[in-house]
Design a protein around this motif. Sequence first.
Motif, mmCIF file in Angstrom:
data_model
loop_
_atom_site.group_PDB
_atom_site.id
_atom_site.type_symbol
_atom_site.label_atom_id
_atom_site.label_comp_id
_atom_site.label_asym_id
_atom_site.label_seq_id
_atom_site.Cartn_x
_atom_site.Cartn_y
_atom_site.Cartn_z
ATOM 1 N N GLU A 368 0.865 -1.212 0.000
ATOM 2 C CA GLU A 368 0.000 0.000 0.000
ATOM 3 C C GLU A 368 0.892 1.249 0.000
ATOM 4 O O GLU A 368 0.613 2.223 -0.685
ATOM 5 C CB GLU A 368 -0.936 0.050 1.224
ATOM 6 N N TYR A 369 1.941 1.192 0.793
ATOM 7 C CA TYR A 369 2.813 2.366 0.854
ATOM 8 C C TYR A 369 3.608 2.540 -0.443
ATOM 9 O O TYR A 369 3.862 3.661 -0.885
ATOM 10 C CB TYR A 369 3.755 2.298 2.070
ATOM 11 N N GLU A 371 2.422 1.917 -3.276
ATOM 12 C CA GLU A 371 1.479 2.586 -4.191
ATOM 13 C C GLU A 371 1.466 4.090 -3.900
ATOM 14 O O GLU A 371 1.448 4.911 -4.814
ATOM 15 C CB GLU A 371 0.047 2.040 -4.055
ATOM 16 N N GLU A 372 1.528 4.427 -2.620
ATOM 17 C CA GLU A 372 1.536 5.858 -2.274
ATOM 18 C C GLU A 372 2.797 6.534 -2.823
ATOM 19 O O GLU A 372 2.747 7.657 -3.323
ATOM 20 C CB GLU A 372 1.476 6.048 -0.752
#
Length: 629
Positions: A368-369, A371-372
């Motif tokens: 997820e990070y 992707e950030e």
Amino acid sequence: HFLINVLEHPEFQSGSYNVNFIEEHPELFELKPDRDRGTKLLRYIADVTINGYSGAGAQEVPDFEPIQMPSTLDVSPASGTKQKFDELGPDKFSKWLSEQKQVFFTDTTWRDAHQSLFATRLRTIDMARVAGHAAKGVPNLFSLECWGGATFDVSYRFLHEDPWERLRMFRREVPNTLLQMLLRGANAVGYTSYPDNVVRQFIQRAAANGIDAFRVFDSLNSLDNMHVAIDEVRAQNKIAEVALCYTGDILDGARTKYNLDYYVNMAKDLEKAGANIIAIKDMAGLLKPQASYNLVSALKDAVSVPIHLHTHEGSGNSIYTYGRAVDAGVDVIDLAYSAFANGTSQPSMNSMYYALSGHERQPEMNIEYMEEMSHYFGSIRPYYKGVDKAEAYPNTEVYQHEMPGGQYSNLQQQAKMVGLGDRWTDIKKMYHQVNMMFGDIIKVTPSSKVVGDMTLYMVQNNLTEKDIYEKGDVLDFPQSVVEFFEGRLGTPYQGFPEKLQKIILKGARPITVRPGAVLPPTDFEHIRHELSEMGAQTTDEDISAYCLYPKVYQDYNKFVKDFGDVSVLDTPTFFFGMKRGEEIQVTIEKGKTLIIKMNGFSEPDEDGNRIVLFEFNGQPRSIKVHDKH
Ligand code: 3PY
Ligand code: ZN
């Protein structure tokens, strides 16, 4: 101004000042330096607003979407490869790496990705904003590749910023992951051979400023050209990751010059020469999936040090190439955040993470990070659209022309500059032909540049291979080509094609020894003196830069004298200048922010000068600029 100095002082802002604050800080009364720094920046902004970046012509300042910052993580960076390395030292660390079950990722977003997608132009400010986020949010990496290759000269030459500052920033912000750089062996971060002591000094300074892992290669795969660099990296107690550059196709039985045995033998030699890690440097993205499996398996059998595979997307096959390498036991692979991946760059780190789902070697990562992080890079990439010519879809022609990812967009740009923009297809074919005329050489900086220069020369002058043999004696070949055939980059594997060499050298004799062996050592104290006479800084880093790039370094110095440190400007302002009525904040150092508003500019007077009107920290200021158009 006194008031601004007080208000902007970090102690004042943090509330940690006492009653003697003003007496203890006499510099609060020193107005000149900041005003001077401000004036220089205004001069730069005025110039770029009127004349465009590097005189390319003024452009409308585009409207950019807001930056998408990754979320702030309130944790300290998890202990990572840097701590492991500091604890174990290079040899034991290398052994530790071999023993890990997971495959590691190197994040190339910060170096090769932007070198390959948009001519190495990513500015430090756009990295510094999120380097600390990466350290915290994406800790389980082998390394950040963040320095070296073309970043060194491009930084001075086109971004007018100090590459050493960039490196120190990475070290400050990323305490947990190894910092990796690309070093062109005896060519350091340049395009020519340097004296041994210049190479050694450069490595010493890179190590002292934060590099842990040096990927050392030679543009002709000549180990002779790499010994000095390997030796110095080891003397600095850093990681010597030594590369074999991959070209051709080990699966092609008809093309035998660079076959599996060639690479296996080279890997054994590299291990003997002191490599802590062996890199397969597939700079053009030619390593096909089955070849990747065969090569990595053979190297794992032949040597005991870890294998680090580097490739470029180009063909569209590289995730598969990595997947096969992971099955064959590769230890580390090079990837970039999605927004800076594919095309001529590395494959996507985000995609690779998912491609390894269910695989026992998938690394543990916070996707997820990631992707950030990718969103962030996606949001700043449009700033670079002036140089961002990445191809939108896979191009399998790379298997024919074999051009390195980092060269592709550059050569295209150069071709346009010499009026050959519409001959790109011919250029790609000629590039292949020139390589074959040269005896099928390894093509990577700087040897790839030689092939590129000869290609442009032949296309521009409508010369065929036959013409070269028939009227070569009256042709003036490009300087880089002459020097190449003189042996100034070393001797290619299996030597030069003699007939062509004679034609190009017109009777001159090539050197047959290692080029570094015939270059006299540089006198650094003499250089220090020269720099001091020029009014430049005289640190060892400055000396090193000057030894590698005297003209580029001098120009940079002059630029800084005129315009100050422009690395503090946001990237839209740096490339496009300011819009009428726009206001920006520029942090020139921690706790010191300038507020700059551009109110407009006059029509040119009879000498072609315009007046650009600013408000600088609330005070009106006007700057005269010559309109170059
Ligand atoms: C460089 O030398 O800059 C390269 O990226 C070679 O691939
Ligand atoms: Zn590369």
